[in-house]
Scaffold this motif. Structure first.
Motif, PDB file in Angstrom:
ATOM      1  N   THR A  18      -4.629  -4.945 -11.909  1.00  0.00           N
ATOM      2  CA  THR A  18      -5.609  -5.546 -11.012  1.00  0.00           C
ATOM      3  C   THR A  18      -5.117  -5.472  -9.589  1.00  0.00           C
ATOM      4  N   PRO A  19      -6.038  -5.583  -8.611  1.00  0.00           N
ATOM      5  CA  PRO A  19      -5.622  -5.562  -7.227  1.00  0.00           C
ATOM      6  C   PRO A  19      -4.610  -6.649  -6.897  1.00  0.00           C
ATOM      7  N   ASP A  20      -4.749  -7.828  -7.513  1.00  0.00           N
ATOM      8  CA  ASP A  20      -3.830  -8.914  -7.205  1.00  0.00           C
ATOM      9  C   ASP A  20      -2.416  -8.595  -7.663  1.00  0.00           C
ATOM     10  N   GLN A  21      -2.324  -7.904  -8.812  1.00  0.00           N
ATOM     11  CA  GLN A  21      -1.006  -7.564  -9.333  1.00  0.00           C
ATOM     12  C   GLN A  21      -0.315  -6.543  -8.441  1.00  0.00           C
ATOM     13  N   GLN A  22      -1.075  -5.620  -7.876  1.00  0.00           N
ATOM     14  CA  GLN A  22      -0.475  -4.531  -7.141  1.00  0.00           C
ATOM     15  C   GLN A  22      -0.452  -4.779  -5.639  1.00  0.00           C
ATOM     16  N   GLY A  23      -1.188  -5.748  -5.118  1.00  0.00           N
ATOM     17  CA  GLY A  23      -1.266  -5.930  -3.681  1.00  0.00           C
ATOM     18  C   GLY A  23      -2.445  -5.168  -3.127  1.00  0.00           C
ATOM     19  N   ASN A  30       4.016   0.990  -5.118  1.00  0.00           N
ATOM     20  CA  ASN A  30       3.178   0.200  -6.009  1.00  0.00           C
ATOM     21  C   ASN A  30       2.526   1.067  -7.078  1.00  0.00           C
ATOM     22  N   LEU A  31       2.075   2.240  -6.683  1.00  0.00           N
ATOM     23  CA  LEU A  31       1.412   3.140  -7.629  1.00  0.00           C
ATOM     24  C   LEU A  31       2.348   3.535  -8.761  1.00  0.00           C
ATOM     25  N   LEU A  32       3.549   3.953  -8.407  1.00  0.00           N
ATOM     26  CA  LEU A  32       4.486   4.459  -9.413  1.00  0.00           C
ATOM     27  C   LEU A  32       5.094   3.351 -10.254  1.00  0.00           C
ATOM     28  N   CYS A  33       4.875   2.090  -9.841  1.00  0.00           N
ATOM     29  CA  CYS A  33       5.313   0.960 -10.667  1.00  0.00           C
ATOM     30  C   CYS A  33       4.232   0.522 -11.662  1.00  0.00           C
ATOM     31  N   THR A  34       3.109   1.226 -11.678  1.00  0.00           N
ATOM     32  CA  THR A  34       2.044   0.905 -12.625  1.00  0.00           C
ATOM     33  C   THR A  34       2.568   1.017 -14.056  1.00  0.00           C
ATOM     34  N   PRO A  35       2.414  -0.008 -14.860  1.00  0.00           N
ATOM     35  CA  PRO A  35       2.937   0.031 -16.235  1.00  0.00           C
ATOM     36  C   PRO A  35       2.404   1.227 -17.025  1.00  0.00           C
ATOM     37  N   GLY A  36       3.306   1.980 -17.613  1.00  0.00           N
ATOM     38  CA  GLY A  36       2.929   3.105 -18.459  1.00  0.00           C
ATOM     39  C   GLY A  36       2.597   4.391 -17.734  1.00  0.00           C
ATOM     40  N   VAL A 154      -8.296   4.609 -15.688  1.00  0.00           N
ATOM     41  CA  VAL A 154      -8.186   3.537 -16.684  1.00  0.00           C
ATOM     42  C   VAL A 154      -7.144   2.514 -16.259  1.00  0.00           C
ATOM     43  N   LYS A 155      -6.017   2.999 -15.775  1.00  0.00           N
ATOM     44  CA  LYS A 155      -4.923   2.105 -15.394  1.00  0.00           C
ATOM     45  C   LYS A 155      -5.256   1.258 -14.170  1.00  0.00           C
ATOM     46  N   LEU A 156      -6.055   1.802 -13.266  1.00  0.00           N
ATOM     47  CA  LEU A 156      -6.247   1.152 -11.963  1.00  0.00           C
ATOM     48  C   LEU A 156      -7.672   0.670 -11.751  1.00  0.00           C
ATOM     49  N   GLN A 157      -8.323   0.206 -12.774  1.00  0.00           N
ATOM     50  CA  GLN A 157      -9.721  -0.194 -12.676  1.00  0.00           C
ATOM     51  C   GLN A 157      -9.954  -1.122 -11.484  1.00  0.00           C
ATOM     52  N   GLY A 158     -10.710  -0.660 -10.494  1.00  0.00           N
ATOM     53  CA  GLY A 158     -11.065  -1.479  -9.353  1.00  0.00           C
ATOM     54  C   GLY A 158      -9.948  -1.722  -8.358  1.00  0.00           C
ATOM     55  N   SER A 159      -8.779  -1.144  -8.554  1.00  0.00           N
ATOM     56  CA  SER A 159      -7.648  -1.383  -7.660  1.00  0.00           C
ATOM     57  C   SER A 159      -7.749  -0.530  -6.404  1.00  0.00           C
ATOM     58  N   LEU A 161      -5.458   0.905  -5.175  1.00  0.00           N
ATOM     59  CA  LEU A 161      -4.511   1.997  -5.372  1.00  0.00           C
ATOM     60  C   LEU A 161      -5.172   3.281  -5.856  1.00  0.00           C
ATOM     61  N   MET A 162      -6.479   3.241  -6.165  1.00  0.00           N
ATOM     62  CA  MET A 162      -7.148   4.461  -6.624  1.00  0.00           C
ATOM     63  C   MET A 162      -7.086   5.568  -5.571  1.00  0.00           C
ATOM     64  N   SER A 163      -7.225   5.213  -4.287  1.00  0.00           N
ATOM     65  CA  SER A 163      -7.133   6.234  -3.243  1.00  0.00           C
ATOM     66  C   SER A 163      -5.726   6.801  -3.169  1.00  0.00           C
ATOM     67  N   THR A 164      -4.729   5.955  -3.396  1.00  0.00           N
ATOM     68  CA  THR A 164      -3.354   6.435  -3.416  1.00  0.00           C
ATOM     69  C   THR A 164      -3.131   7.355  -4.613  1.00  0.00           C
ATOM     70  N   ALA A 165      -3.719   6.993  -5.756  1.00  0.00           N
ATOM     71  CA  ALA A 165      -3.593   7.847  -6.935  1.00  0.00           C
ATOM     72  C   ALA A 165      -4.240   9.203  -6.704  1.00  0.00           C
ATOM     73  N   ALA A 166      -5.406   9.210  -6.036  1.00  0.00           N
ATOM     74  CA  ALA A 166      -6.068  10.479  -5.730  1.00  0.00           C
ATOM     75  C   ALA A 166      -5.193  11.337  -4.822  1.00  0.00           C
ATOM     76  N   ALA A 167      -4.547  10.701  -3.834  1.00  0.00           N
ATOM     77  CA  ALA A 167      -3.649  11.430  -2.941  1.00  0.00           C
ATOM     78  C   ALA A 167      -2.431  11.935  -3.707  1.00  0.00           C
ATOM     79  N   PHE A 168      -1.885  11.089  -4.564  1.00  0.00           N
ATOM     80  CA  PHE A 168      -0.705  11.482  -5.335  1.00  0.00           C
ATOM     81  C   PHE A 168      -1.011  12.683  -6.222  1.00  0.00           C
TER      82      PHE A 168
END
Length: 438
Positions: A18-23, A30-36, A154-159, A161-168
């Motif tokens: 969730t956004p709260d968990q990741q900031g 933060n992205l690479l600390c996503t569980p799993g 799936v991992k970042l629903q509504g977070s 961090l989705m834009s960061t994941a797209a960049a990554f």
């Protein structure tokens, strides 16, 4: 029984970020600390590396055995067209039946088809035989990038961090395109003309099976009538996706036009080994700008960023045909690459706003397929231009492709507006999108 149910709920909660968990601020840490996340990132990187070698390996092998860039371009183009046409169906099947069920047979088919194409080229088979082998080679190309992006969704629903994941993911793609052409060129020029394609087939088999084995991180499959109809929506029915497809066709014209034209340019100056270096410089620019894009907390809306970034891409790509020295071409290629990444990243980011969760793998494969189709058309046209006119005529292809796509984006920009967040309801009961539990 209650303990088992509680354990499943706890694991499901841990698997969704969730956004709260990741900031609220995007960032790679933060992205690479996503569980799993690392469970699919590492095998995903290994599995997508061969894709960056495919077109260059085909062009160099067929050019060596036939002496014609047009023939080499045709073989590469048929491969790209087949991939572009079949990739969305692969994505839709993955959404419905699971990624592993689609990946395993596709990986085996691609490896065998690639080896068959290699054997036919070395035996100087006629063009029709090469094209016949190119069809299954392209059609069975594993869609690793879209599948990794679907796992991030799936991992970042509504977070945020989705834009960061797209960049990554864009950076990862481009890193493979720094390594892939260099490796393919080195193998084809220093070892054997067939070494590039043989290596691509072998790496696809090994890396693809490793990625397919990570079943715990793949998106859940919607089963039965209890799921909302949104899970069966085709991504192609969404107007914004069709506009993005046109934009990605233009980006594909940059990739394909530069691959053929750089190979022709370096051969014309007697330095064919520089082909991989020049293309790697282009990919490096893409990778560096992608890193920057993912680290920025953007205030501008994605639609506006796409329009501005694409205008810069069209402008820089329009100057390629005028470059006649290695240094100028390298510098301009670096700038073009730096303009590609923002357009790719923003386009992939818009998918979350435009497409329901149950159709995102298909949407990602449509965009990836559009890049492949644009690349295939560009390889064909640029090959014809280089054979007939030489002198960098193939560089006119990236200019034309990006200018046409930019005009389409400007005319249809209203279709890129974000859709309302869906409320999935079935039989009067609200359901959340199912999430696979690690």
């Amino acid at each position: 029984m209650r303990a088992s149910t509680g354990g499943r709920k706890a694991r499901a909660a841990a698997s969704t970020v969730t956004p709260d968990q990741q900031g609220d601020r995007p960032g790679y840490k933060n992205l690479l600390c996503t569980p799993g996340a690392w469970r699919f990132l590492l095998p995903g990187f290994a599995a997508r590396q061969p894709f960056a070698m495919l077109t260059v390996s085909i062009v160099l092998l067929v050019r060596h055995t036939t002496g014609s860039y047009a023939t080499a371009g045709a073989a590469a183009a048929v491969t790209g067209v087949a991939m572009a046409l079949f990739a969305p169906w692969s994505g839709r099947l993955a959404d419905r039946y699971g990624q592993r069920a689609v990946l395993v047979p596709g990986i085996v088919a691609h490896s065998l088809s690639g080896l068959a194409l290699t054997a036919l080229a070395l035996s100087h088979a006629p063009l029709w035989a090469l094209l016949a082998a190119a069809v299954p080679t392209g059609a069975s190309t594993p869609q690793i990038g879209p599948m990794v992006r679907a796992r991030w969704a799936v991992k970042l629903q509504g977070s945020p961090l989705m834009s960061t994941a797209a960049a990554f993911e864009s950076v990862t793609d481009e890193f493979t395109f720094v390594i892939g052409p260099l490796l393919a060129t080195a193998l084809c020029t220093a070892v054997d003309p067939a070494a590039g394609l043989v290596t691509e087939a072998s790496l696809t088999l090994l890396g693809g099976l490793l990625f397919a084995a990570r079943r715990s991180t793949q998106p859940s499959v919607a089963v039965g009538a209890g799921h909302a109809r949104v899970e069966r929506t085709s991504a192609l029915r969404i107007p914004g996706v069709r506009v993005l497809i046109v934009a990605f066709l233009g980006i594909g014209s940059v990739f394909g036009g530069m691959q053929v034209s750089l190979a022709a340019f370096t051969e014309s100056i007697g330095e064919p080994g520089l082909n991989g270096v020049l293309y790697g410089t282009f990919a490096t620019g893409n990778m560096l700008s992608g890193l920057v894009c993912g680290a920025i907390a953007w205030k501008a809306a994605p639609r506006r960023r796409l329009l501005v970034g694409y205008a810069a891409l069209a402008l820089t790509a329009s100057g390629l045909w005028a470059a006649h020295s290695v240094l100028v071409l390298a510098g301009l290629g670096l700038l073009v690459g730096m303009c590609v990444a923002p357009s790719l990243i923003t386009g992939y980011t818009l998918v979350e706003d435009l497409v329901p969760a149950g159709a995102r793998t298909e949407a990602f494969t449509w965009l990836t397929g559009a890049v492949g189709l644009g690349q295939a058309a560009a390889v064909t046209i640029a090959g014809q231009l280089e054979d007939r006119f030489r002198g960098g005529a193939g560089f006119l292809v990236p200019m034309g492709g990006t200018l046409l796509a930019l005009a389409t984006l400007l005319a249809l920009r209203s279709r890129l507006a974000a859709r309302p967040r869906e409320r999935t309801v079935a039989r009067g009961v609200g359901h959340r999108t199912p999430v696979t539990v690690d």
